[in-house]
Design a protein around this motif. Structure first.
Motif, short mmCIF file in Angstrom:
data_model
loop_
_atom_site.label_atom_id
_atom_site.label_comp_id
_atom_site.label_asym_id
_atom_site.label_seq_id
_atom_site.Cartn_x
_atom_site.Cartn_y
_atom_site.Cartn_z
N ALA A 81 0.85 -1.21 0.00
CA ALA A 81 0.00 0.00 0.00
C ALA A 81 0.88 1.25 0.00
O ALA A 81 0.59 2.23 -0.71
N TYR A 82 1.97 1.23 0.77
CA TYR A 82 2.88 2.37 0.82
C TYR A 82 3.55 2.56 -0.55
O TYR A 82 3.63 3.67 -1.07
N GLU A 83 4.01 1.46 -1.14
CA GLU A 83 4.66 1.54 -2.46
C GLU A 83 3.70 2.09 -3.51
O GLU A 83 4.10 2.88 -4.36
N GLU A 84 2.44 1.70 -3.45
CA GLU A 84 1.45 2.20 -4.41
C GLU A 84 1.19 3.69 -4.19
O GLU A 84 1.04 4.45 -5.14
N TYR A 85 1.17 4.12 -2.93
CA TYR A 85 1.01 5.55 -2.61
C TYR A 85 2.13 6.37 -3.27
O TYR A 85 1.88 7.38 -3.92
N VAL A 86 3.38 5.92 -3.11
CA VAL A 86 4.53 6.62 -3.69
C VAL A 86 4.48 6.55 -5.22
O VAL A 86 4.67 7.56 -5.90
N ILE A 101 -5.78 7.18 -0.91
CA ILE A 101 -6.14 8.05 0.21
C ILE A 101 -7.46 7.60 0.84
O ILE A 101 -8.40 7.23 0.14
N ALA A 102 -7.53 7.66 2.16
CA ALA A 102 -8.75 7.30 2.90
C ALA A 102 -9.91 8.21 2.46
O ALA A 102 -9.70 9.38 2.12
N GLN A 103 -11.12 7.68 2.50
CA GLN A 103 -12.31 8.48 2.17
C GLN A 103 -12.49 9.61 3.18
O GLN A 103 -12.92 10.69 2.82
N GLU A 104 -12.17 9.34 4.43
CA GLU A 104 -12.24 10.37 5.48
C GLU A 104 -10.92 10.41 6.22
O GLU A 104 -10.79 9.89 7.33
N PRO A 105 -9.91 11.05 5.62
CA PRO A 105 -8.58 11.09 6.27
C PRO A 105 -8.61 11.90 7.57
O PRO A 105 -9.39 12.84 7.70
N ASP A 106 -7.77 11.51 8.50
CA ASP A 106 -7.69 12.19 9.79
C ASP A 106 -6.82 13.45 9.72
O ASP A 106 -7.01 14.37 10.49
N LYS A 137 4.73 1.28 13.62
CA LYS A 137 3.62 1.06 14.54
C LYS A 137 2.59 0.22 13.79
O LYS A 137 2.31 0.46 12.62
N TYR A 138 2.04 -0.78 14.48
CA TYR A 138 1.08 -1.65 13.81
C TYR A 138 -0.03 -2.06 14.76
O TYR A 138 0.23 -2.55 15.87
N GLU A 139 -1.25 -1.84 14.33
CA GLU A 139 -2.45 -2.36 14.98
C GLU A 139 -3.28 -2.96 13.86
O GLU A 139 -3.01 -2.73 12.69
N GLU A 140 -4.31 -3.69 14.21
CA GLU A 140 -5.10 -4.39 13.20
C GLU A 140 -5.70 -3.44 12.15
O GLU A 140 -5.80 -3.78 10.98
N ASP A 141 -6.10 -2.22 12.57
CA ASP A 141 -6.77 -1.32 11.63
C ASP A 141 -6.05 0.02 11.46
O ASP A 141 -6.57 0.94 10.84
N ARG A 142 -4.82 0.14 12.01
CA ARG A 142 -4.07 1.39 11.90
C ARG A 142 -2.59 1.06 11.96
O ARG A 142 -2.17 0.23 12.77
N ALA A 143 -1.80 1.73 11.11
CA ALA A 143 -0.36 1.46 11.10
C ALA A 143 0.38 2.69 10.62
O ALA A 143 -0.20 3.58 9.99
N LYS A 173 -4.94 3.64 7.62
CA LYS A 173 -6.02 3.00 8.35
C LYS A 173 -6.73 2.05 7.39
O LYS A 173 -6.67 2.21 6.18
N LYS A 174 -7.40 1.05 7.97
CA LYS A 174 -8.11 0.07 7.16
C LYS A 174 -9.47 0.64 6.74
O LYS A 174 -10.21 1.16 7.57
#
Length: 190
Positions: A81-86, A101-106, A137-143, A173-174
């Motif tokens: 996902a990071y490689e595709e972003y770049v 990009i997330a639909q509702e970015p923070d 940092k890694y969590e199931e739905d955020r990294a 985020k997932k």
């Protein structure tokens, strides 16, 4: 012309790294920026996103970024996902980029980011080169993915180019079981 280029480079970095928080998103290496040694004597380069959540990375005594413990398959998904972003940014394909990009970015307004990058892509040839990509940092739905980032920008009708190198943390985020960019933080090298 060069002054315009430097302002534009700053604009692209800011656009790709806007944050809604009132805290500065750049670590200026002051005492208040959290550069105190933590329990394992590592330096914490935290960036406050909000009062409950800290974005950043930790380095060991040798200055290496400390990697989070991530299941191998999840790490592959996240780094892809990071490689595709770049790659999407480097292709200057706004539709492809917005799919990362997330639909509702923070960390920024999606429509403002799209409008500003569309204009930047029309005016400048921009290239992200990354190295040392590390999931910090890694969590199931955020990294969070750390990388050393080199941004090269050139006005589309000129040979004048500007380059800036720094460290970047991209927060994912997932959404619909896919990793999407929700905020980006850039720390320029002095």
């Amino acid at each position: 012309m060069m002054k315009k280029m430097i302002i534009a480079a700053g604009l692209v970095l800011v656009l790709a790294a806007c944050s809604d928080s009132e805290e500065p998103s750049v670590n200026e290496n002051t005492v208040e920026d959290g550069n105190a040694a933590s329990e394992n004597n590592a330096v914490d380069h935290g960036i406050e996103e909000n009062k409950d959540e800290k974005v950043g990375f930790t380095v060991d005594d040798e200055g290496n970024v400390i990697e989070a413990d991530v299941p191998e398959e999840k790490a592959k998904e996240l780094l892809a996902a990071y490689e595709e972003y770049v790659a999407a940014f480097n292709s200057e394909d706004i539709d492809r980029y917005m799919k990362t990009i997330a639909q509702e970015p923070d960390g920024f307004d999606r429509e403002e980011d799209q409008a500003a990058l569309t204009k930047a892509f029309e005016t400048y040839d921009s290239q992200y080169e990354t190295s040392n990509e590390t999931i910090v940092k890694y969590e199931e739905d955020r990294a969070e993915v750390f990388a050393v980032l080199n941004v090269k920008m050139k006005a589309a009708n000129s040979n004048d180019a500007v380059e800036q190198t720094g460290r970047q943390v991209v927060v994912f985020k997932k959404e619909n079981d896919e990793w999407k960019v929700t905020s980006v933080h850039f720390i320029g090298n002095q």
